[in-house]
Design an enzyme around this catalytic site. Structure first.
Site, PDB file in Angstrom:
ATOM      1  N   GLU A 152       0.828  -1.210   0.000  1.00  0.00           N
ATOM      2  CA  GLU A 152       0.000   0.000   0.000  1.00  0.00           C
ATOM      3  C   GLU A 152       0.864   1.262   0.000  1.00  0.00           C
ATOM      4  OE1 GLU A 152      -4.054  -1.219   2.274  1.00  0.00           O
ATOM      5  OE2 GLU A 152      -2.211  -1.607   3.387  1.00  0.00           O
ATOM      6  N   GLU A 190      -3.715  -9.706   3.574  1.00  0.00           N
ATOM      7  CA  GLU A 190      -4.513  -9.474   4.782  1.00  0.00           C
ATOM      8  C   GLU A 190      -5.610 -10.509   5.012  1.00  0.00           C
ATOM      9  OE1 GLU A 190      -2.771  -5.376   3.902  1.00  0.00           O
ATOM     10  OE2 GLU A 190      -3.415  -7.137   2.780  1.00  0.00           O
TER      11      GLU A 190
END
Length: 263
Positions: free
Chosen positions: A117, A137
């Protein structure tokens, strides 16, 4: 008590280099988030910065992810509390994305979860051939909360982004280049060198048109084509008020190299 520096930056020839050095794998701890915020704000205020490079300290990781050991304290505390944690994680990445200067991620190792990210918040990404990049995740019962579900689809398309996020599988540098997640793949140990090469090319130009071009792209991308064209025209109008456009055009007509003021 003096706090330990886990994020530092230096400036050389108009190129700011940010290094995240949080051994062993440069996780996005609270200290990293705090200091990254501070460093980006310092860079934004510095008048000599033209390009920003972001990389990881050491050879193992760019940023291997978030500080998972801190996650248990977030569980079961209510929706609003977890939402605020996500916004807190997003803050330095948003600041990087919103810098007026071009930003380059020199991905020199693992770039997973928050590391991926973070790379997504930069304008250009250089990956060493041995790296892995992804958003794992879901393997923790989570999904990306620091911009991954928004920036990744905008970069590589919804279908590919969904596959990466839904499976949680990381991909190689070669695959990342193939799908447009990274701009260049380089040999191990060469990401920073390639980033500097690109940064130096950018620095050869006046920073004002580069900054206007970045803003035109970023603002216009979120608009319809027709509105985006008006946005482009707005910035085009602004660049024609600068001294460097006068110098650049005159130099072209006179068949000489321009001597930009803002260079």
């Amino acid at each position: 008590m003096q706090k330990i520096r886990v994020v530092a930056w230096s400036l050389e020839k108009n190129i700011a280099k940010i290094v995240i050095d949080n051994p062993p794998v440069n996780v996005l701890s609270a200290a990293v988030i705090e200091q990254l915020n501070e460093v980006v704000e310092e860079i934004e205020r510095h008048p000599d910065v033209k390009v920003v490079i972001l990389t990881g300290g050491g050879e193992r990781a760019f940023v291997a992810g978030g500080d998972i050991k801190g996650f248990p304290a977030w569980i079961g505390q209510g929706v609003e509390e977890a939402k605020q944690k996500a916004l807190w994680l997003q803050q330095p990445l948003n600041k990087i994305e919103q810098l007026p200067h071009p930003t380059i991620a020199a991905i020199n190792g693992l770039a997973l979860g928050g590391g991926c990210e973070l790379a997504l918040s930069c304008d250009i990404r250089i990956a060493e051939e041995s790296i892995e990049i992804g958003l794992p995740e879901v393997t923790l019962g989570l999904f990306p909360g620091a911009g991954g579900t928004q920036r990744l689809p905008r970069l590589i398309g919804k279908a590919r982004a969904k596959e990466m996020i839904f499976t949680g599988e990381s991909i190689s540098a070669i695959e990342a280049e193939r799908i447009g997640l990274v701009n260049h793949v380089v040999p191990q140990g060469k990401a920073l060198e390639k980033a500097l090469e690109i940064a130096e090319k950018i620095c050869n130009h006046s920073s004002q048109p580069v900054s206007f071009a970045k803003q035109s792209i970023d603002v216009g991308y979120e608009q319809t084509l027709q509105k985006g064209l008006v946005t482009e025209a707005d910035y085009f109008g602004q660049v024609f008020q600068t001294k460097d456009v006068k110098e650049g055009v005159e130099a072209f007509i006179q068949k000489r190299q321009p001597k930009f003021i803002d260079q």
